[in-house]
Scaffold this active site. Structure first.
Site, PDB file in Angstrom:
ATOM      1  N   THR A 159       1.397  51.376 142.298  1.00 15.14           N
ATOM      2  CA  THR A 159       2.688  50.755 142.584  1.00 15.14           C
ATOM      3  C   THR A 159       2.829  49.548 141.669  1.00 15.14           C
ATOM      4  O   THR A 159       2.095  48.564 141.802  1.00 15.14           O
ATOM      5  CB  THR A 159       2.788  50.315 144.054  1.00 15.14           C
ATOM      6  OG1 THR A 159       2.488  51.428 144.892  1.00 15.14           O
ATOM      7  CG2 THR A 159       4.191  49.802 144.360  1.00 15.14           C
ATOM      8  N   LYS A 193      10.025  53.523 145.729  1.00 11.77           N
ATOM      9  CA  LYS A 193       8.768  53.052 146.337  1.00 11.77           C
ATOM     10  C   LYS A 193       8.879  51.578 146.742  1.00 11.77           C
ATOM     11  O   LYS A 193       8.436  51.172 147.820  1.00 11.77           O
ATOM     12  CB  LYS A 193       7.617  53.248 145.343  1.00 11.77           C
ATOM     13  CG  LYS A 193       6.283  52.621 145.751  1.00 11.77           C
ATOM     14  CD  LYS A 193       5.667  53.281 146.961  1.00 11.77           C
ATOM     15  CE  LYS A 193       4.318  52.618 147.294  1.00 11.77           C
ATOM     16  NZ  LYS A 193       3.777  53.099 148.571  1.00 11.77           N
TER      17      LYS A 193
HETATM   18  P1  NAP Z   1      -7.820  48.895 146.020  1.00  8.77           P
HETATM   19  O1  NAP Z   1      -8.740  49.634 146.928  1.00  8.77           O
HETATM   20  O2  NAP Z   1      -7.771  47.401 146.090  1.00  8.77           O
HETATM   21  O3  NAP Z   1      -8.134  49.359 144.524  1.00  8.77           O
HETATM   22  C1  NAP Z   1      -7.540  48.711 143.427  1.00  8.77           C
HETATM   23  C2  NAP Z   1      -8.020  49.375 142.162  1.00  8.77           C
HETATM   24  O4  NAP Z   1      -7.478  48.658 141.022  1.00  8.77           O
HETATM   25  C3  NAP Z   1      -9.546  49.358 141.998  1.00  8.77           C
HETATM   26  O5  NAP Z   1      -9.930  50.512 141.307  1.00  8.77           O
HETATM   27  C4  NAP Z   1      -9.741  48.105 141.129  1.00  8.77           C
HETATM   28  O6  NAP Z   1     -10.972  48.085 140.430  1.00  8.77           O
HETATM   29  C5  NAP Z   1      -8.584  48.255 140.187  1.00  8.77           C
HETATM   30  N1  NAP Z   1      -8.229  47.015 139.492  1.00  8.77           N
HETATM   31  C6  NAP Z   1      -7.741  45.875 140.032  1.00  8.77           C
HETATM   32  N2  NAP Z   1      -7.524  44.947 139.064  1.00  8.77           N
HETATM   33  C7  NAP Z   1      -7.894  45.528 137.897  1.00  8.77           C
HETATM   34  C8  NAP Z   1      -7.892  45.100 136.540  1.00  8.77           C
HETATM   35  N3  NAP Z   1      -7.464  43.867 136.191  1.00  8.77           N
HETATM   36  N4  NAP Z   1      -8.324  45.959 135.598  1.00  8.77           N
HETATM   37  C9  NAP Z   1      -8.744  47.203 135.933  1.00  8.77           C
HETATM   38  N5  NAP Z   1      -8.762  47.682 137.196  1.00  8.77           N
HETATM   39  C10 NAP Z   1      -8.347  46.843 138.164  1.00  8.77           C
HETATM   40  O7  NAP Z   1      -6.300  49.359 146.221  1.00  8.77           O
HETATM   41  P2  NAP Z   1      -5.718  50.756 146.741  1.00  8.77           P
HETATM   42  O8  NAP Z   1      -5.432  50.630 148.186  1.00  8.77           O
HETATM   43  O9  NAP Z   1      -6.554  51.871 146.238  1.00  8.77           O
HETATM   44  O10 NAP Z   1      -4.305  50.733 145.979  1.00  8.77           O
HETATM   45  C11 NAP Z   1      -4.177  51.158 144.635  1.00  8.77           C
HETATM   46  C12 NAP Z   1      -2.695  51.273 144.310  1.00  8.77           C
HETATM   47  O11 NAP Z   1      -2.092  52.206 145.240  1.00  8.77           O
HETATM   48  C13 NAP Z   1      -1.923  49.961 144.464  1.00  8.77           C
HETATM   49  O12 NAP Z   1      -0.923  49.881 143.493  1.00  8.77           O
HETATM   50  C14 NAP Z   1      -1.312  50.096 145.866  1.00  8.77           C
HETATM   51  O13 NAP Z   1      -0.149  49.299 146.006  1.00  8.77           O
HETATM   52  C15 NAP Z   1      -1.022  51.583 145.929  1.00  8.77           C
HETATM   53  N6  NAP Z   1      -0.974  52.208 147.262  1.00  8.77           N
HETATM   54  C16 NAP Z   1      -1.927  51.925 148.211  1.00  8.77           C
HETATM   55  C17 NAP Z   1      -1.868  52.559 149.464  1.00  8.77           C
HETATM   56  C18 NAP Z   1      -2.883  52.275 150.566  1.00  8.77           C
HETATM   57  O14 NAP Z   1      -2.665  52.706 151.709  1.00  8.77           O
HETATM   58  N7  NAP Z   1      -3.999  51.604 150.304  1.00  8.77           N
HETATM   59  C19 NAP Z   1      -0.845  53.472 149.733  1.00  8.77           C
HETATM   60  C20 NAP Z   1       0.087  53.772 148.741  1.00  8.77           C
HETATM   61  C21 NAP Z   1       0.013  53.131 147.508  1.00  8.77           C
HETATM   62  P3  NAP Z   1     -12.315  47.541 141.181  1.00  8.77           P
HETATM   63  O15 NAP Z   1     -12.764  48.675 142.074  1.00  8.77           O
HETATM   64  O16 NAP Z   1     -13.270  47.262 140.079  1.00  8.77           O
HETATM   65  O17 NAP Z   1     -11.917  46.316 141.952  1.00  8.77           O
END
Ligand code: NAP
Length: 290
Positions: free
Chosen positions: A96, A171
């Site tokens: 997102t 979204k």
């Molecule tokens: P998350 O568990 O916090 O994972 C974030 C990911 O981004 C990890 O792989 C992290 O790497 C990586 N990252 C963060 N900063 C970075 C950087 N500067 N350079 C490279 N990689 C970086 O989040 P998530 O829940 O999976 O969400 C991921 C995306 O999906 C977001 O955009 C979120 O808004 C969207 N989303 C989430 C959900 C939900 O229910 N969680 C639902 C729909 C959409 P590290 O592992 O090394 O920290």
């Protein structure tokens, strides 16, 4: 064998990458911290030392990272995926991101002979791991048709809103409305508690009454019980989505998006106090006595 590069193995991306393995793709994975890739590697994924290495020879590159900064880094940063992607290959952004960022990436990657589509998702991590996400796509119809074989393993519903960027518009609207609902629910639950109501009755009435949206149903019992176990969407991510959505609203609406701004303010506080905790813990902030 068709090769996919999957970049970003957080709560969502880890399960999504596993879906490509289950579907028989050759999968190269990269994550900023390697530990999250270990079990995928054990299942047959190939670890890459950079997004560029993962993307080398891939037919499609899929990203699922936190925000605009992370997205720019993995596509266009030093050793970013765009450096090695084959001409004409697909860049599928499931993260997102802001609307402006999606438009910028589409333009910059198109300039390098690549096809970028925005494909943010709805659904929690368990839906990601079981291929049951809803995919919100912005793409030319022909690009979407080319992308469908790479979307099928991760989502069971594809909603095509129009040209690139439009999936992200929807979204952000969706998640801003969710932010408003959850922050408002926290205030309602806190009011009921402090008025001394029977909270089991309140939780049941909220989850079955006229305001019982899926967000209210999901969060009302969790807030009343202060039980935030299970799949999580963090306060920091909710704040990011709401802030991106308000920036979009300010570019589209005649007047200020007052409810959206209030939700951003509420989640800015939650992000400061508990960035990596579940967004539903907003109740703990709101319910503190004066
Ligand atoms: P998350 O568990 O916090 O994972 C974030 C990911 O981004 C990890 O792989 C992290 O790497 C990586 N990252 C963060 N900063 C970075 C950087 N500067 N350079 C490279 N990689 C970086 O989040 P998530 O829940 O999976 O969400 C991921 C995306 O999906 C977001 O955009 C979120 O808004 C969207 N989303 C989430 C959900 C939900 O229910 N969680 C639902 C729909 C959409 P590290 O592992 O090394 O920290």
């Amino acid at each position: 064998m068709t090769k996919v590069a999957f970049i970003g193995l957080g709560r969502m991306g880890h399960g999504m990458a596993g879906r490509y393995l289950d579907a028989g793709f050759s999968v190269a994975v990269w994550n900023r911290s390697k530990a999250k890739a270990e079990d995928l590697i054990a299942r047959g994924a190939n670890w890459a030392s950079s997004p560029a290495e993962a993307a080398d020879g891939a037919d499609a590159v899929v990203t699922m990272v936190a925000d605009d900064g992370a997205s720019r880094a993995v596509w266009l940063g030093e050793n970013g995926a765009a450096a090695t992607m084959k001409a004409g290959s697909l860049a599928i952004e499931c993260s997102t991101v802001s609307h402006q960022h999606a438009l910028d990436m589409a333009r910059e990657l198109r300039g390098r002979g690549l096809t970028y589509i925005d494909c943010p998702v709805t659904g929690l991590p368990q839906a990601a791991a079981s291929g049951k996400l809803t995919l919100l796509v912005g793409a030319d119809a022909a690009d979407l048709d080319r992308a469908r074989p790479y979307l099928a393993p991760i989502g069971d519903v594809v909603r095509h809103f129009g040209a690139v960027g439009t999936g992200t518009v929807f979204k952000l609207i969706n998640n801003l409305m969710g932010a408003v609902q959850i922050a408002s629910l926290a205030e309602g639950v806190a009011m009921a508690e402090q008025a001394g109501l029977d909270m089991n009755l309140v939780a049941d009435a909220l989850a079955t009454g006229a305001v019982a949206s899926p967000q209210v149903i999901r969060h009302s019992k969790r807030m009343v019980a202060r039980d935030f176990s299970g799949a999580s969407f963090t306060a920091a991510l909710r704040h990011k989505d709401a802030a991106y959505a308000v920036a979009l609203a300010e570019s589209l609406l005649a007047g200020p998006p007052l409810l959206g701004r209030a939700a951003v303010e509420a989640y800015a506080r939650a992000k400061t106090e508990m960035p990596d905790d579940d967004e539903g813990r907003m109740i703990e902030i709101v319910s503190r006595r004066k």
